[in-house]
Design an enzyme around this catalytic site. Structure first.
Site, mmCIF file in Angstrom:
data_model
loop_
_atom_site.group_PDB
_atom_site.id
_atom_site.type_symbol
_atom_site.label_atom_id
_atom_site.label_comp_id
_atom_site.label_asym_id
_atom_site.label_seq_id
_atom_site.Cartn_x
_atom_site.Cartn_y
_atom_site.Cartn_z
ATOM 1 N N HIS A 1 36.449 37.842 32.262
ATOM 2 C CA HIS A 1 36.807 36.948 33.366
ATOM 3 C C HIS A 1 36.115 35.605 33.327
ATOM 4 O O HIS A 1 36.332 34.790 34.227
ATOM 5 C CB HIS A 1 36.500 37.603 34.715
ATOM 6 C CG HIS A 1 37.479 38.641 35.127
ATOM 7 N ND1 HIS A 1 38.634 38.350 35.814
ATOM 8 C CD2 HIS A 1 37.486 39.981 34.938
ATOM 9 C CE1 HIS A 1 39.307 39.458 36.041
ATOM 10 N NE2 HIS A 1 38.633 40.470 35.518
ATOM 11 N N LYS B 1 34.270 24.604 40.138
ATOM 12 C CA LYS B 1 35.497 24.505 40.928
ATOM 13 C C LYS B 1 35.631 23.127 41.593
ATOM 14 O O LYS B 1 36.678 22.767 42.104
ATOM 15 C CB LYS B 1 35.539 25.621 41.965
ATOM 16 C CG LYS B 1 35.721 27.015 41.343
ATOM 17 C CD LYS B 1 35.709 28.097 42.416
ATOM 18 C CE LYS B 1 35.851 29.518 41.886
ATOM 19 N NZ LYS B 1 37.244 29.909 41.579
ATOM 20 N N LYS C 1 38.129 28.730 48.137
ATOM 21 C CA LYS C 1 37.671 29.545 47.011
ATOM 22 C C LYS C 1 36.147 29.561 47.056
ATOM 23 O O LYS C 1 35.556 28.760 47.780
ATOM 24 C CB LYS C 1 38.175 28.981 45.679
ATOM 25 C CG LYS C 1 37.935 27.466 45.520
ATOM 26 C CD LYS C 1 38.534 26.914 44.236
ATOM 27 C CE LYS C 1 40.019 26.742 44.276
ATOM 28 N NZ LYS C 1 40.736 27.449 43.225
ATOM 29 N N ARG C 2 35.515 30.451 46.298
ATOM 30 C CA ARG C 2 34.059 30.449 46.245
ATOM 31 C C ARG C 2 33.551 29.046 45.930
ATOM 32 O O ARG C 2 34.213 28.295 45.212
ATOM 33 C CB ARG C 2 33.558 31.413 45.160
ATOM 34 C CG ARG C 2 33.590 32.877 45.548
ATOM 35 C CD ARG C 2 33.144 33.766 44.399
ATOM 36 N NE ARG C 2 33.950 33.537 43.226
ATOM 37 C CZ ARG C 2 33.474 33.126 42.050
ATOM 38 N NH1 ARG C 2 32.175 32.901 41.886
ATOM 39 N NH2 ARG C 2 34.277 32.942 41.018
ATOM 40 N N THR D 1 43.839 32.814 40.927
ATOM 41 C CA THR D 1 44.987 33.471 41.533
ATOM 42 C C THR D 1 45.321 32.786 42.847
ATOM 43 O O THR D 1 46.457 32.869 43.325
ATOM 44 C CB THR D 1 44.735 34.967 41.793
ATOM 45 O OG1 THR D 1 43.465 35.111 42.453
ATOM 46 C CG2 THR D 1 44.733 35.766 40.497
ATOM 47 N N LYS E 1 49.051 31.967 44.776
ATOM 48 C CA LYS E 1 49.417 32.266 46.166
ATOM 49 C C LYS E 1 49.982 31.026 46.851
ATOM 50 O O LYS E 1 50.977 31.094 47.580
ATOM 51 C CB LYS E 1 48.185 32.752 46.949
ATOM 52 C CG LYS E 1 47.564 34.029 46.411
ATOM 53 C CD LYS E 1 46.190 34.271 47.065
ATOM 54 C CE LYS E 1 45.380 35.274 46.268
ATOM 55 N NZ LYS E 1 43.938 35.251 46.640
HETATM 56 C C1 LIG Z 1 42.872 34.845 45.958
HETATM 57 C C2 LIG Z 1 41.524 34.879 46.531
HETATM 58 C C3 LIG Z 1 40.429 34.387 45.811
HETATM 59 C C4 LIG Z 1 40.574 33.752 44.444
HETATM 60 O O1 LIG Z 1 40.818 32.376 44.620
HETATM 61 P P1 LIG Z 1 40.692 31.338 43.404
HETATM 62 O O2 LIG Z 1 41.194 30.069 44.012
HETATM 63 O O3 LIG Z 1 41.593 31.833 42.326
HETATM 64 O O4 LIG Z 1 39.268 31.268 43.018
HETATM 65 C C5 LIG Z 1 39.186 34.438 46.386
HETATM 66 N N1 LIG Z 1 39.004 34.950 47.620
HETATM 67 C C6 LIG Z 1 40.032 35.410 48.355
HETATM 68 C C7 LIG Z 1 39.778 35.940 49.721
HETATM 69 C C8 LIG Z 1 41.320 35.402 47.842
HETATM 70 O O5 LIG Z 1 42.333 35.883 48.586
#
Ligand SMILES: *Cc1c(COP(=O)(O)O)cnc(C)c1O
Length: 812
Positions: free
Chosen positions: A362, A557, A551-552, A659, A663
């Site tokens: 990952h 990022k 995101k984190r 991911t 979404k």
């Molecule tokens: C989808 C998701 C992530 C991953 O987000 P990225 O933008 O791909 O880092 C992290 N936390 C939650 C709660 C998510 O639903």
């Protein structure tokens, strides 16, 4: 305990009780309340138990079917399962939402409130944990016989709040009100050992004499796929002491000593990501990994032996997927179980283990690749250490046999330098039959960077499986308005076959459809505005462009790039207050690791900038900035459907897949992004006119990072950025405090490892181009429709079929 379902085929079939009857019965007999006194949460528990009963029927049929057919079993081992709330998902998959809504309507209650009174199981941290949860949904939908194995954290990830703009971490308590979904399997308990020493028996065979034993107790949650046809299991392990209570100590009055064992044992499954800045924290983390991996493997072997005899055939019936290196101890542990417990010889045991195991990588970030000091490993796992040395000897022989001129020392799991380390990535690679990346770009980079030498020795081992998301949770449930419009337009086949969304493509040219699509988005933005008002007391203009990065918080990022551009935009608006500015709302959410000082400082900076901008009355609604606390699956479900613009702006080469990007695009947001991770494939699917790509590519990034980059020079050549950096240093965003953000200023000017400065201008001008496109809603909505229409390939159902075919050999 639930009673067994009635076998079909009996002469007189009893009519199953209605859902309403079951809810009321559970309210009275399981919750112990009558209807007059039940509070929302009681109804939530009663409804969950009623739905769970319905799922159990399918669960048992599925189990029987799998036993009978001998279908290959897939085990997904993951340190995290960020499953989110389960009730709405279960209702939707079992197609009982409308029946439940009618029941609550009759009583003047709101189903929505019942659903949101369920706590969000905070069993994950980010994308890796959410991927595991999407895979559980898709395995059940596609019909793969999958079991997820993980940890039942009592507190999971911390709950985030802000105090004066700084991140505050508090324990999550999702289990306090009980968990209606799980079944405790009191009969399923496996011992997990640590420490001690290895001796040998009369035949010279090694014997491990551990000094510590912790018991792993199983809790099962049924996971129903779409339409509830196939129901899989998520089995989470909870730690128990080997001895319930030391009675003699207790009777002598030493209550603390008597309780100590229990506290030490249970600490293993208390929290996700114990602080790792102390040796105790690091040891606890290693023990968590060993704990759930060993318990899961014992369980797998036990289940195999229920109807097979020859463990040499394990690989024909079982595939075990390692979600990152956290369960990589599976390699020596499975060898140990086969050799020490079941009497197989070492070489055979290793071949069987390698036939079963597969590893998903990952990250390429060197600091995120797990390495354990030899000293710690040897002390906690002396027998595993012996096995790893023997595995390394096999690897060395294979390296030499390959004849590619590779030095065995770079391939071996044990790195002898700096006192010695066990490299978990190398261990997982050597002990697996397949190693996969999570996007096309990431897989290619894996071959060229972290696993370059291993790839040379084992050229057929690496393959790609681009991540996906479940369309049930991430469209059908989280965006009822859009899914309603889609179903009305093209039917509901898309829910289980997302590529059918392609049928929406012609509607991008249909003005009436575009207007309905726009209205859906507008309604979702209203809903998010209400949520923001409740959470933060900030009033948003729902007609503004909603520009969202959730995101984190991590340097790669680049939330920093986003907030620096926000400050520059603020300056530009202030300098030209009568300009034709496109009103914008910048929305952030995400947690920073508790020990990641710079990430926490970035949160504070965003909150300070928000404070300054939101309180500048001269600006009106032209620009707002909000940081929503405690990002998790439930808040993502409210935020994502309301996005106009999705921020996917990582430094190229650093985001393995993402991911979140999928979404958003599925829900009709346009992406501003770099050519990184799955963004590259999103571009290929939605087309270059319907996505905003900017910035350097991975190769240019690697080039610049390899030497000669002088960030202070770059900042000087970027006037808008230079102005903003000067403002931060002068305390403009921190009430005159010139020291507060020194860490950030220093980072941008002196290090800038993630190349914020070189990408700044291209990011800025792409944002201004977006302003222009957004003003013409005909242009914008056409692109938005084309995003939704072309995101079908990113269904996790497609990903799971890919794993089942290329890796597990377990196509249903
Ligand atoms: C989808 C998701 C992530 C991953 O987000 P990225 O933008 O791909 O880092 C992290 N936390 C939650 C709660 C998510 O639903």
């Amino acid at each position: 305990m639930t009673t067994l379902p009635i076998e079909t085929g009996q002469k007189e079939r009893r009519r199953p009780p209605s859902l309403g009857d079951m809810i009321v019965r559970h309210l009275v007999y399981s919750v112990g309340k009558d209807q007059a006194h039940a509070v929302t949460r009681d109804w939530c528990v009663a409804l969950s138990l009623a739905i769970r009963d319905r799922m159990v029927d399918g669960w048992m049929t599925t189990t029987r079917r799998i036993y009978k057919s001998g279908q290959k079993r897939v085990y997904y081992l993951s340190m995290e399962f960020m499953i989110g709330r389960l009730l709405e998902d279960a209702l939707s998959n079992m197609e009982l939402t409308e029946e439940a809504r009618a029941f609550f309507d009759e009583r003047g209650l709101d189903l929505g409130e019942v659903l949101t009174s369920e706590p969000d199981p905070a069993l994950g941290n980010g994308g890796l944990g959410r991927l595991a949860a999407c895979f559980m949904d898709s395995m059940a939908t596609v019909g793969v016989a999958g079991i997820g194995y993980g940890i039942r954290y009592e507190h999971g990830i911390f709950r985030q709040s802000f105090q004066d703009g700084w991140q505050l971490e508090e324990p999550e308590d999702w289990l306090v009100g009980g968990n209606a979904w799980e079944f405790e399997r009191t009969e399923v308990v496996h011992p997990v050992n640590f420490g001690g020493y290895v001796s040998s028996d009369a035949n010279g065979k090694p014997v491990w004499n551990p000094s510590e034993r912790i018991m792993a107790a199983a809790f099962d949650t049924p996971i129903a796929g779409w339409k509830g046809q196939h129901v899989n299991t998520l089995r989470l392990w909870s730690a128990r002491p080997a001895e319930v209570l030391n009675l003699s100590q207790f009777n002598q009055g030493d209550f603390v000593a008597a309780a100590r064992q229990q506290i030490v044992a249970e600490s293993i499954t208390k929290v996700l990501y114990p602080g790792d800045h102390t040796p105790e924290g690091r040891e606890l983390r290693l023990k968590q990994e060993v704990f759930f991996t060993s318990a899961s493997l014992q369980d797998i072997v036990h289940r195999f032996l229920l109807n097979h005899e020859n463990l040499e055939k394990l690989g024909d019936h079982v595939a075990i997927q390692l979600n990152d290196t956290h369960p990589a101890i599976a390699v020596p542990e499975l060898v140990r179980l086969l050799e020490d417990v079941h009497g197989m010889d070492f070489r055979k045991a290793f071949d069987v283990a390698r036939a079963c195991l597969h590893y998903t990588n990952h990250t390429l970030l060197p600091e995120a690749l797990e390495r354990w000091p030899l000293e710690l490993f040897e002390r906690c796992l002396p027998r595993h250490m012996q096995i790893i040395r023997a595995i390394d000897d096999i690897a060395t022989a294979e390296v030499l046999a390959a004849g590619k001129g590779i030095d065995p020392n770079v391939v071996r799991a044990i790195d002898p330098h700096y006192g010695g380390f066990v490299r978990m990535g190398n261990l997982a690679f050597i002990g697996s039959s397949h190693v996969n990346g999570v996007s096309a770009l990431h897989t290619e980079l894996m071959k060229k960077t972290v696993f370059k030498d291993l790839h040379t020795v084992y050229p057929d081992r690496i393959l790609n499986q681009t991540n996906g998301i479940t369309p049930r949770r991430w469209l059908l449930e989280c965006n009822p308005r859009l899914s309603g419009l889609i179903t009305e337009t093209i039917g509901d086949g898309w829910v289980a076959d997302l590529e059918q969304l392609k049928a929406l493509e012609p509607y991008a040219e249909d003005a009436a459809f575009r207007e309905r699509f726009r209205r859906v988005k507008a309604d979702n933005k209203e809903r998010l505005s209400v949520y923001v008002q409740e959470q933060l007391g900030v009033k948003l203009d729902p007609t503004a462009l909603f520009d969202i990065q959730i995101k984190r918080i991590h340097e790669y990022k680049r939330q920093l790039l986003n907030i620096l551009e926000t400050m520059a935009l603020y300056n530009a608006m202030k300098a030209n207050p009568n300009g034709e500015w496109q009103p914008r709302v910048k929305i952030f959410a995400g947690k920073a690791a508790p020990s990641y000082t710079l990430a926490k400082l970035i949160i504070k900076l965003i909150n300070d900038v928000a404070d300054k901008i939101n309180n500048d009355s001269a600006l009106g609604d032209m620009l707002k900035v909000v940081f929503l606390p405690n990002y998790n699956v439930s808040s993502a479900e409210i935020i994502i459907p309301a996005a106009d613009l999705s921020e996917q702006i990582s430094t190229a080469g650093f985001e393995a897949s993402g991911t979140g990007n999928m979404k958003f695009a599925l829900n009709g947001a346009l992406t501003i992004g770099t050519l990184d991770g799955a963004n590259v494939e999103i571009l290929e699917h939605v087309g270059e006119d319907n996505i905003y790509i900017f910035g350097m590519e991975a190769e240019e990034v690697a080039q610049l990072q390899s030497g000669g980059y002088q960030p202070w020079v770059r900042v000087g050549e970027t006037p808008r950025l230079q102005d903003v950096v000067t403002q931060i240093s002068s305390g403009f965003f921190s009430h005159g405090d010139t020291e507060r953000f020194a860490g950030i200023v220093d980072n941008v000017l002196a290090h800038d490892y993630f190349l914020v400065a070189p990408d700044f201008d291209s990011y800025w001008s792409t944002q201004r181009w977006i302003d222009k496109d957004f003003r013409d809603q005909n242009v914008w909505q056409r692109k938005a429709v084309l995003n939704t229409a072309n995101m079908g390939w990113f269904s996790a159902d497609r990903t799971i079929r890919g794993y089942a075919k290329d890796i597990w050999n377990a196509l249903p």
